[in-house]
Design a protein around this motif. Structure first.
Motif, PDB file in Angstrom:
ATOM      1  N   SER A  33       0.861  -1.179   0.000  1.00  0.00           N
ATOM      2  CA  SER A  33       0.000   0.000   0.000  1.00  0.00           C
ATOM      3  C   SER A  33       0.900   1.233   0.000  1.00  0.00           C
ATOM      4  O   SER A  33       1.793   1.363   0.831  1.00  0.00           O
ATOM      5  CB  SER A  33      -0.940  -0.007   1.202  1.00  0.00           C
ATOM      6  N   SER A  75      -1.611   3.055   5.080  1.00  0.00           N
ATOM      7  CA  SER A  75      -1.464   1.689   5.577  1.00  0.00           C
ATOM      8  C   SER A  75      -2.820   0.994   5.495  1.00  0.00           C
ATOM      9  O   SER A  75      -3.824   1.509   5.977  1.00  0.00           O
ATOM     10  CB  SER A  75      -0.956   1.683   7.021  1.00  0.00           C
ATOM     11  N   ASP A 128      -5.718  -1.691   6.262  1.00  0.00           N
ATOM     12  CA  ASP A 128      -6.142  -2.416   7.459  1.00  0.00           C
ATOM     13  C   ASP A 128      -6.336  -3.905   7.137  1.00  0.00           C
ATOM     14  O   ASP A 128      -6.391  -4.315   5.980  1.00  0.00           O
ATOM     15  CB  ASP A 128      -7.410  -1.804   8.057  1.00  0.00           C
ATOM     16  N   LYS A 129      -6.434  -4.702   8.179  1.00  0.00           N
ATOM     17  CA  LYS A 129      -6.511  -6.157   8.052  1.00  0.00           C
ATOM     18  C   LYS A 129      -7.735  -6.592   7.247  1.00  0.00           C
ATOM     19  O   LYS A 129      -7.672  -7.535   6.468  1.00  0.00           O
ATOM     20  CB  LYS A 129      -6.545  -6.760   9.461  1.00  0.00           C
ATOM     21  N   LYS A 130      -8.852  -5.901   7.431  1.00  0.00           N
ATOM     22  CA  LYS A 130     -10.086  -6.265   6.740  1.00  0.00           C
ATOM     23  C   LYS A 130      -9.935  -6.136   5.222  1.00  0.00           C
ATOM     24  O   LYS A 130     -10.366  -7.008   4.473  1.00  0.00           O
ATOM     25  CB  LYS A 130     -11.218  -5.359   7.238  1.00  0.00           C
ATOM     26  N   ILE A 143      -7.068  -6.190   3.517  1.00  0.00           N
ATOM     27  CA  ILE A 143      -6.091  -7.195   3.076  1.00  0.00           C
ATOM     28  C   ILE A 143      -6.754  -8.564   2.953  1.00  0.00           C
ATOM     29  O   ILE A 143      -6.550  -9.279   1.963  1.00  0.00           O
ATOM     30  CB  ILE A 143      -4.883  -7.239   4.042  1.00  0.00           C
ATOM     31  N   ASP A 144      -7.580  -8.942   3.925  1.00  0.00           N
ATOM     32  CA  ASP A 144      -8.288 -10.225   3.873  1.00  0.00           C
ATOM     33  C   ASP A 144      -9.262 -10.273   2.700  1.00  0.00           C
ATOM     34  O   ASP A 144      -9.385 -11.293   2.027  1.00  0.00           O
ATOM     35  CB  ASP A 144      -9.047 -10.474   5.184  1.00  0.00           C
ATOM     36  N   GLN A 169      -7.239 -10.727  -0.480  1.00  0.00           N
ATOM     37  CA  GLN A 169      -6.696 -12.092  -0.520  1.00  0.00           C
ATOM     38  C   GLN A 169      -7.780 -13.084  -0.954  1.00  0.00           C
ATOM     39  O   GLN A 169      -7.546 -13.964  -1.780  1.00  0.00           O
ATOM     40  CB  GLN A 169      -6.147 -12.479   0.858  1.00  0.00           C
ATOM     41  N   LYS A 170      -8.984 -12.915  -0.413  1.00  0.00           N
ATOM     42  CA  LYS A 170     -10.092 -13.807  -0.750  1.00  0.00           C
ATOM     43  C   LYS A 170     -10.457 -13.689  -2.223  1.00  0.00           C
ATOM     44  O   LYS A 170     -10.701 -14.686  -2.907  1.00  0.00           O
ATOM     45  CB  LYS A 170     -11.296 -13.479   0.143  1.00  0.00           C
TER      46      LYS A 170
END
Length: 100
Positions: free
Chosen positions: A7, A11, A13-15, A17-18, A21-22
């Motif tokens: 990014s 930055s 966030d985890k949500k 990124i997940d 990825q999905k």
């Protein structure tokens, strides 16, 4: 599939990124020989609402596919880019089948 994410200028966030990825994992359904994929998330400094840039590079044996989408949200860009990559991977798979 291993997805390398970067990014730029913020930055992620985890949500997010997940979610990405999905979405990228779904590409394995269409073409199982994906070596690696790189995702770049950028926020451009413009007054335009569509300032989020989603860029994905997918490496397959002997070729590489690059898709760049500019949208209001990264999720929307990811959906559009993955559907575009699906079409490209299906086309490559059909091309390889016709040569066999």
């Amino acid at each position: 599939m291993k997805v390398n994410m970067q990014s730029v200028n913020f930055s992620a966030d985890k949500k997010l990124i997940d979610f990405i990825q999905k979405r990228m994992d779904k590409l394995d359904l269409f073409y199982d020989k994906v070596i690696q994929s790189d995702v770049y998330l950028k926020v451009e400094n413009t007054s335009d609402k569509e300032n989020k840039v989603f860029e994905a590079r997918v490496n397959v044996p002997g070729d590489s596919f690059v898709v760049k989408k500019q949208c209001k949200t990264f999720e929307e860009g990811a959906d559009m880019a993955v559907s575009s990559l699906e079409r490209q991977l299906k086309k490559r798979k059909e091309k390889l089948r016709s040569h066999i």
